[in-house]
Design a protein around this motif. Structure first.
Motif, PDB file in Angstrom:
ATOM      1  N   LYS A 130       0.838  -1.201   0.000  1.00 44.18           N
ATOM      2  CA  LYS A 130       0.000   0.000   0.000  1.00 44.18           C
ATOM      3  C   LYS A 130       0.874   1.253   0.000  1.00 44.18           C
ATOM      4  CE  LYS A 130      -3.758   2.188   2.595  1.00 44.18           C
ATOM      5  NZ  LYS A 130      -4.616   2.096   3.808  1.00 44.18           N
ATOM      6  N   PRO A 131       0.625   2.189  -0.911  1.00 37.36           N
ATOM      7  CA  PRO A 131       1.437   3.407  -0.982  1.00 37.36           C
ATOM      8  C   PRO A 131       1.504   4.126   0.364  1.00 37.36           C
ATOM      9  CG  PRO A 131      -0.010   3.254  -2.884  1.00 37.36           C
ATOM     10  CD  PRO A 131      -0.414   2.155  -1.947  1.00 37.36           C
ATOM     11  N   GLU A 132       2.697   4.556   0.703  1.00 37.95           N
ATOM     12  CA  GLU A 132       2.971   5.324   1.919  1.00 37.95           C
ATOM     13  C   GLU A 132       2.726   4.540   3.206  1.00 37.95           C
ATOM     14  OE1 GLU A 132       1.775   9.465   1.972  1.00 37.95           O
ATOM     15  OE2 GLU A 132       1.199   9.335  -0.136  1.00 37.95           O
ATOM     16  N   SER A 133       2.572   3.225   3.102  1.00 37.97           N
ATOM     17  CA  SER A 133       2.236   2.430   4.285  1.00 37.97           C
ATOM     18  C   SER A 133       3.442   2.138   5.170  1.00 37.97           C
ATOM     19  CB  SER A 133       1.575   1.113   3.868  1.00 37.97           C
ATOM     20  OG  SER A 133       2.464   0.325   3.096  1.00 37.97           O
ATOM     21  N   ILE A 134       4.637   2.131   4.582  1.00 38.73           N
ATOM     22  CA  ILE A 134       5.826   1.773   5.365  1.00 38.73           C
ATOM     23  C   ILE A 134       6.827   2.919   5.300  1.00 38.73           C
ATOM     24  CG2 ILE A 134       7.674   0.096   5.704  1.00 38.73           C
ATOM     25  CD1 ILE A 134       5.817  -1.908   4.199  1.00 38.73           C
ATOM     26  N   LYS A 135       6.781   3.771   6.291  1.00 33.24           N
ATOM     27  CA  LYS A 135       7.707   4.892   6.349  1.00 33.24           C
ATOM     28  C   LYS A 135       9.058   4.401   6.863  1.00 33.24           C
ATOM     29  CE  LYS A 135       4.076   8.323   6.918  1.00 33.24           C
ATOM     30  NZ  LYS A 135       4.114   8.640   5.486  1.00 33.24           N
ATOM     31  N   ILE A 136      10.118   4.965   6.344  1.00 38.48           N
ATOM     32  CA  ILE A 136      11.454   4.450   6.631  1.00 38.48           C
ATOM     33  C   ILE A 136      12.348   5.524   7.247  1.00 38.48           C
ATOM     34  CG2 ILE A 136      11.326   2.689   4.844  1.00 38.48           C
ATOM     35  CD1 ILE A 136      13.015   4.563   3.061  1.00 38.48           C
ATOM     36  N   ASP A 137      13.404   5.050   7.889  1.00 39.78           N
ATOM     37  CA  ASP A 137      14.374   5.935   8.531  1.00 39.78           C
ATOM     38  C   ASP A 137      15.725   5.921   7.821  1.00 39.78           C
ATOM     39  OD1 ASP A 137      12.806   6.567  11.133  1.00 39.78           O
ATOM     40  OD2 ASP A 137      12.749   4.373  10.986  1.00 39.78           O
ATOM     41  N   GLN A 138      16.021   4.841   7.122  1.00 43.41           N
ATOM     42  CA  GLN A 138      17.348   4.705   6.516  1.00 43.41           C
ATOM     43  C   GLN A 138      17.284   3.886   5.234  1.00 43.41           C
ATOM     44  OE1 GLN A 138      20.995   4.217   8.978  1.00 43.41           O
ATOM     45  NE2 GLN A 138      21.136   2.179   8.061  1.00 43.41           N
ATOM     46  N   VAL A 139      18.191   4.206   4.321  1.00 42.07           N
ATOM     47  CA  VAL A 139      18.359   3.443   3.080  1.00 42.07           C
ATOM     48  C   VAL A 139      19.850   3.136   2.929  1.00 42.07           C
ATOM     49  CG1 VAL A 139      18.280   3.542   0.557  1.00 42.07           C
ATOM     50  CG2 VAL A 139      16.345   4.405   1.899  1.00 42.07           C
ATOM     51  N   VAL A 140      20.165   1.882   2.640  1.00 38.98           N
ATOM     52  CA  VAL A 140      21.547   1.482   2.358  1.00 38.98           C
ATOM     53  C   VAL A 140      21.593   0.909   0.951  1.00 38.98           C
ATOM     54  CG1 VAL A 140      23.471  -0.008   2.979  1.00 38.98           C
ATOM     55  CG2 VAL A 140      22.064   1.016   4.776  1.00 38.98           C
ATOM     56  N   ILE A 141      22.418   1.508   0.113  1.00 45.13           N
ATOM     57  CA  ILE A 141      22.617   1.025  -1.260  1.00 45.13           C
ATOM     58  C   ILE A 141      24.068   0.587  -1.374  1.00 45.13           C
ATOM     59  CG2 ILE A 141      22.546   1.610  -3.713  1.00 45.13           C
ATOM     60  CD1 ILE A 141      20.463   3.778  -2.971  1.00 45.13           C
ATOM     61  N   GLY A 142      24.279  -0.727  -1.432  1.00 47.09           N
ATOM     62  CA  GLY A 142      25.633  -1.276  -1.466  1.00 47.09           C
ATOM     63  C   GLY A 142      25.616  -2.745  -1.141  1.00 47.09           C
ATOM     64  N   SER A 143      26.702  -3.255  -0.545  1.00 48.03           N
ATOM     65  CA  SER A 143      26.892  -4.642  -0.113  1.00 48.03           C
ATOM     66  C   SER A 143      27.446  -5.516  -1.237  1.00 48.03           C
ATOM     67  CB  SER A 143      25.598  -5.274   0.433  1.00 48.03           C
ATOM     68  OG  SER A 143      24.816  -5.844  -0.588  1.00 48.03           O
ATOM     69  N   CYS A 144      27.793  -6.772  -0.876  1.00 46.50           N
ATOM     70  CA  CYS A 144      28.299  -7.712  -1.881  1.00 46.50           C
ATOM     71  C   CYS A 144      27.197  -8.136  -2.840  1.00 46.50           C
ATOM     72  CB  CYS A 144      28.921  -8.932  -1.207  1.00 46.50           C
ATOM     73  SG  CYS A 144      27.795  -9.938  -0.218  1.00 46.50           S
ATOM     74  N   THR A 145      25.962  -7.806  -2.505  1.00 48.45           N
ATOM     75  CA  THR A 145      24.822  -8.151  -3.359  1.00 48.45           C
ATOM     76  C   THR A 145      24.557  -7.072  -4.409  1.00 48.45           C
ATOM     77  OG1 THR A 145      23.856  -9.190  -1.405  1.00 48.45           O
ATOM     78  CG2 THR A 145      22.419  -8.909  -3.303  1.00 48.45           C
ATOM     79  N   ASN A 146      24.579  -5.825  -4.000  1.00 48.24           N
ATOM     80  CA  ASN A 146      24.167  -4.736  -4.898  1.00 48.24           C
ATOM     81  C   ASN A 146      25.020  -3.484  -4.743  1.00 48.24           C
ATOM     82  OD1 ASN A 146      20.927  -5.950  -4.589  1.00 48.24           O
ATOM     83  ND2 ASN A 146      21.776  -5.469  -6.590  1.00 48.24           N
ATOM     84  N   GLY A 147      26.339  -3.662  -4.770  1.00 49.03           N
ATOM     85  CA  GLY A 147      27.225  -2.508  -4.711  1.00 49.03           C
ATOM     86  C   GLY A 147      28.028  -2.310  -5.977  1.00 49.03           C
ATOM     87  N   GLY A 177      10.520   8.684   1.193  1.00 48.91           N
ATOM     88  CA  GLY A 177      10.442   8.551   2.646  1.00 48.91           C
ATOM     89  C   GLY A 177       9.652   7.333   3.088  1.00 48.91           C
ATOM     90  N   TYR A 178       9.208   6.548   2.157  1.00 53.50           N
ATOM     91  CA  TYR A 178       8.499   5.298   2.423  1.00 53.50           C
ATOM     92  C   TYR A 178       8.799   4.350   1.283  1.00 53.50           C
ATOM     93  CZ  TYR A 178       5.245   7.676  -0.770  1.00 53.50           C
ATOM     94  OH  TYR A 178       4.703   8.371  -1.827  1.00 53.50           O
TER      95      TYR A 178
END
Length: 421
Positions: free
Chosen positions: A288-305, A413-414
């Motif tokens: 659902k749009p805007e249903s899960i508001k977030i505090d942090q985003v990490v873009i990286g790691s051995c999976t997706n960096g 932000g979500y």
């Protein structure tokens, strides 16, 4: 009876004409890998059985990536121990601050692992190198120690699941969505001690970065390894890069598989794994749009960096701002990728958007440093695990997603659909 791709590689490295699922073998190793967390344990084990030297200084890779640059005294002491061991044994492939990278992005990039190899690493995501048509799997530090001394490891030959890839990817659908869909379908133990063998005409739609991501997360459904056939995309990647001669193995037409799973790329949508298991997946349309508001985003790691991940995130963040109250951490997986981000202007896009760009490190993925979550906080991460407490407090939540979803969520932000940002 025919053999799978994995079984052929294991047979060749065991000096046998053929092997069957369940058979115990001893195989010669092409590479043994350790990092700053697991290598000290392996070195201590070597000391216990009074072995001071390694079987081949060119066939061992030691990568300081988990808690580096060192976050505290203990991590500094661990790295010092490995550094001194590498120097004493003249280890060819030792990587530290300044020439480092996240191990499973660094080794393929540097040509240290290649097609047809048999590789062990004291890290569960060593299965990444199956993207190159190699057999690679994670082991414990004791097995790493034995491998460094003898150049051998024992395996139970795995049975296999055939994963047939068909169709064509849509915009903002990537390897991360493929593997999250697969894990969501078969579950976190759906391939327990089996080989995931990827086949089908849709594989040509998957870049090397896609394949590295998919193989990386084979362990998240319990697989011993995940492996792709060697095609023109693979050869374009390894030619001029591989430091050793490689060998191409192909599955027999009558190879035996426990089951077959089909994935139509044309039907896939951006996918998110909800807390607290990678199998707990929903497509972006189911959220659902805007249903899960977030505090942090990490873009990286051995999976997706990797560089495609950086470019995808930058495409979405370009000219936009990170939402108020959201912290965004971008981690290029190697120094080369970091430099490419600078050359292409991607780093500037990230900083102008309000993100921070970190030196290569595993850091936040395992709750190590560079992005620990507090109680009640929610993060979208492009990493591979969202277990309870994985990135910090046990009351925090991790949502696994592609760089596209992560970047879109950073702006909104979500958890957000990248097709609508």
């Amino acid at each position: 009876m025919g053999m799978t791709m994995t079984q052929k590689i294991l047979a060749a490295h065991a000096g046998l004409e053929s092997v069957t699922a369940g058979q115990l073998i001893e195989a010669n190793l092409d590479m043994v890998l350790g990092n700053d967390v697991t290598s000290p344990v392996a070195i201590n084990e070597m000391n216990k059985f009074d072995k001071k030297s390694v079987f081949d200084k060119t066939r061992i890779a030691l990568v300081m990536d988990h808690f580096t640059p060192n976050k505290d005294i203990l991590s500094a002491e661990n790295c010092k121990q490995v550094r001194e061991f590498a120097k004493a044994n003249e280890i060819t492939h030792y990587f530290d601050v300044g020439n480092m990278g996240i191990e499973h992005a660094l080794l393929p990039e540097q040509g240290i692992v290649t097609c047809g190899d048999c590789i062990i690493g004291a890290d569960s995501h060593t299965c990444t190198y199956g993207a190159l048509g190699a057999f690679s799997t994670g082991v414990g530090s004791t097995d790493m120690a034995a491998g460094m001394v003898t150049g051998k490891a024992w395996f139970k030959v795995p049975s296999a699941i055939k994963v047939v890839i068909t169709g064509k990817k849509s915009k903002f659908v990537s390897g991360k969505d493929v593997v999250l869909h697969l894990i969501g379908e078969i579950g976190v133990d759906g391939a327990l001690y089996k080989s995931l063998e990827f086949v089908g005409d849709g594989i040509s739609e998957l870049s090397m970065d896609d394949r590295l991501c998919i193989s990386n997360m084979a362990i998240e459904c319990g697989a011993k390894n995940g492996i792709f056939p060697v095609d023109s995309i693979t050869l374009d990647y390894v030619n001029g890069r591989s430091e050793r001669e490689y060998k191409v193995f192909e599955a027999d037409s009558d190879a035996e598989y426990d089951s077959v799973v089909t994935i139509n790329l044309s039907e896939l949508k951006p996918t998110v794994a909800f807390p607290h298991l990678p199998e707990n997946t929903k497509t972006i349309d189911e959220i659902k749009p805007e249903s899960i508001k977030i505090d942090q985003v990490v873009i990286g790691s051995c999976t997706n960096g990797r560089i495609e991940d950086m470019r995808c995130a930058a495409e979405i963040l370009n000219g936009k701002k990170v939402a108020d109250g959201v912290r965004v951490i971008v981690i290029p997986a190697t120094q080369s990728i970091y430099l490419q981000c600078i050359k292409e202007g991607l780093a500037e896009i990230f900083v102008k958007a309000g993100a921070v760009v970190s030196t290569p490190t595993c850091g936040p993925c395992l709750g190590g440093h560079m992005g620990i979550l507090a109680a009640g906080e929610k993060a979208v991460s492009t990493s591979n695990r969202n277990f309870v407490g994985r990135m910090g407090h046990v009351d925090s939540e991790i949502y696994l997603a592609s760089p596209a979803v992560a970047a879109a969520s950073a702006v909104k932000g979500y958890i957000a659909d990248p097709r609508e940002v």
